[in-house]
Design a protein around this motif. Sequence first.
Motif, mmCIF file in Angstrom:
data_model
loop_
_atom_site.group_PDB
_atom_site.id
_atom_site.type_symbol
_atom_site.label_atom_id
_atom_site.label_comp_id
_atom_site.label_asym_id
_atom_site.label_seq_id
_atom_site.Cartn_x
_atom_site.Cartn_y
_atom_site.Cartn_z
ATOM 1 N N LEU A 81 -7.794 -2.826 6.529
ATOM 2 C CA LEU A 81 -7.352 -4.126 6.049
ATOM 3 C C LEU A 81 -7.062 -5.040 7.227
ATOM 4 C CD1 LEU A 81 -3.634 -4.077 4.942
ATOM 5 C CD2 LEU A 81 -4.714 -2.063 5.912
ATOM 6 N N CYS A 82 -6.900 -6.309 6.902
ATOM 7 C CA CYS A 82 -6.710 -7.361 7.890
ATOM 8 C C CYS A 82 -5.434 -8.118 7.531
ATOM 9 C CB CYS A 82 -7.928 -8.282 7.851
ATOM 10 S SG CYS A 82 -7.855 -9.743 8.865
ATOM 11 N N VAL A 83 -4.496 -8.259 8.505
ATOM 12 C CA VAL A 83 -3.242 -8.978 8.275
ATOM 13 C C VAL A 83 -3.038 -9.967 9.408
ATOM 14 C CG1 VAL A 83 -2.315 -6.937 7.118
ATOM 15 C CG2 VAL A 83 -1.697 -7.377 9.500
ATOM 16 N N GLU B 63 -12.484 0.725 -1.508
ATOM 17 C CA GLU B 63 -11.909 2.039 -1.260
ATOM 18 C C GLU B 63 -13.002 3.101 -1.226
ATOM 19 O OE1 GLU B 63 -7.950 3.159 -2.757
ATOM 20 O OE2 GLU B 63 -8.998 4.775 -3.809
ATOM 21 N N ARG C 225 -8.282 3.240 4.250
ATOM 22 C CA ARG C 225 -9.019 2.021 3.929
ATOM 23 C C ARG C 225 -8.578 0.916 4.884
ATOM 24 N NH1 ARG C 225 -8.636 -1.144 -1.920
ATOM 25 N NH2 ARG C 225 -10.343 -2.617 -1.543
ATOM 26 N N THR D 289 -5.160 0.429 9.147
ATOM 27 C CA THR D 289 -5.636 1.380 8.148
ATOM 28 C C THR D 289 -4.513 1.679 7.174
ATOM 29 O OG1 THR D 289 -7.164 2.431 9.699
ATOM 30 C CG2 THR D 289 -6.594 3.673 7.731
ATOM 31 N N SER E 158 -6.867 -9.574 3.670
ATOM 32 C CA SER E 158 -7.984 -9.015 2.895
ATOM 33 C C SER E 158 -8.137 -7.528 3.180
ATOM 34 C CB SER E 158 -9.297 -9.709 3.289
ATOM 35 O OG SER E 158 -9.545 -9.549 4.676
ATOM 36 N N TRP E 159 -8.755 -6.849 2.214
ATOM 37 C CA TRP E 159 -9.350 -5.547 2.471
ATOM 38 C C TRP E 159 -10.706 -5.779 3.151
ATOM 39 C CZ3 TRP E 159 -6.343 -1.543 2.032
ATOM 40 C CH2 TRP E 159 -5.329 -1.513 1.069
ATOM 41 N N ILE E 160 -11.018 -4.968 4.138
ATOM 42 C CA ILE E 160 -12.286 -5.131 4.838
ATOM 43 C C ILE E 160 -13.427 -4.491 4.070
ATOM 44 C CG2 ILE E 160 -13.516 -4.526 6.987
ATOM 45 C CD1 ILE E 160 -10.820 -4.845 8.420
ATOM 46 N N LYS F 26 -5.215 5.324 0.901
ATOM 47 C CA LYS F 26 -5.841 4.987 -0.379
ATOM 48 C C LYS F 26 -4.829 5.155 -1.518
ATOM 49 C CE LYS F 26 -9.228 7.953 0.124
ATOM 50 N NZ LYS F 26 -10.499 8.677 -0.088
ATOM 51 N N MET G 182 -0.883 -10.147 4.419
ATOM 52 C CA MET G 182 -2.188 -9.525 4.233
ATOM 53 C C MET G 182 -3.226 -10.589 3.911
ATOM 54 S SD MET G 182 -3.341 -6.400 1.781
ATOM 55 C CE MET G 182 -5.075 -5.962 1.582
ATOM 56 N N THR H 143 0.842 -1.200 0.000
ATOM 57 C CA THR H 143 0.000 0.000 0.000
ATOM 58 C C THR H 143 0.878 1.251 0.000
ATOM 59 O OG1 THR H 143 -0.084 0.352 2.401
ATOM 60 C CG2 THR H 143 -1.566 -1.318 1.469
#
Length: 380
Positions: free
Chosen positions: A210-212, A230, A208, A198, A225-227, A201, A223, A176
């Motif tokens: 995310l989950c890691v 955008e 945005r 977070t 996923s994106w939760i 963007k 990583m 990112t």
Amino acid sequence: MSSFGSHPALISAAVLGWPTSGQHGGGRVEGAKHVKVFYEKGRYGGWPANHGIWLWGNEILVGFMAGHHKERQGHSIDPDSPRRPMFARSLDGGETWAIEDVYENGMRGEEAETTRLEGEELTAPTEFTGAIDFTHADLAFSVRRTSNDAGTSHFYYSYDRGRHWEGPFALPNFGTPGIAARTDYIVDDKDTCTLFLTAAKADGNEGRPLCVRTTDGGRIWNMLSWIDSEPGGFAIMPASVRLSATDLLVLVRRAEKPGAWISTHLSEDNGLSWRELSPAATELGGSSNPPALVKLKDGRLCVVYGVRAEPYRMCARLSSDEGRTWSDELILRDDGGTWDLGYPRSVQRPDGKVVSVYYFNDVETGCERYIGATIWDPGH
């Protein structure tokens, strides 16, 4: 991250297209006790949600930022005076507190919103090659932003309840433009920990969620996923709980002109994908406020948040169906003297009462922002 103008306007849920039923009419929490965690004349205490909270029985540790008060547009903290992250520790379930210096406890990395005091030397984050025991009984794990904008982030850990820390250790950017980390994590076993972060963007603005996850004690973070997609505005500061071996629930601070709310996101595959549920709270004022989410001992969920619209207040909502629906607003206090409040963290102590820590300003105290705590009973 964000800076906010003073006195944001109240936005109607109807304007945003959300149902208004269930959003009003909640009562005041009876018997709530308010205590001052950190208050000094001429000082500014702020933003516990940026720093984290930890609980061991009736011992509570919470982080916050301390600076000097100066009336101005936006946050009334003097930008030209030293400020630094601090800890407050309670040994009696939040009734009384003692203040500790973060740097003296070993957190000497470059911190968000921190002006270094003259003569202080900081430590650059390094690669972590060890292994954290995430199930250690006295573990405190902290994830920090390196700067006030989304850039690089780092982490620390402590095996003595935050009295001494190891770190800082570098956290990846996960492809990112930058990570603005706050402390929100779920421990699953000795080696496995899931972080909710977070990212900036694509255009570099916030943000945005995310989950890691690490499965090797913190050496490698991957990583998952994106939760959410955008946003046009921002989606930042996730707050998480585990519902089951497969289900995770995350609340996110959201803002899109002209309104702000707390969105609810469910994963039924342990963080690999997400779907959005109904908002946990709406009508938060123009600048929004992050959620503090706790799973209570009886299985209900509790979210606490600040409302930066008159009457300026700290509120809670409860869910008995794992975040599908939420109660009406419960008012912890509505005596705020300014919009500059909130950023809570909450824990539930052994007797079932919730301790919610936040920053606040009231008419009785004066202009200074202070760190306050409300000790309250969520009922049954």
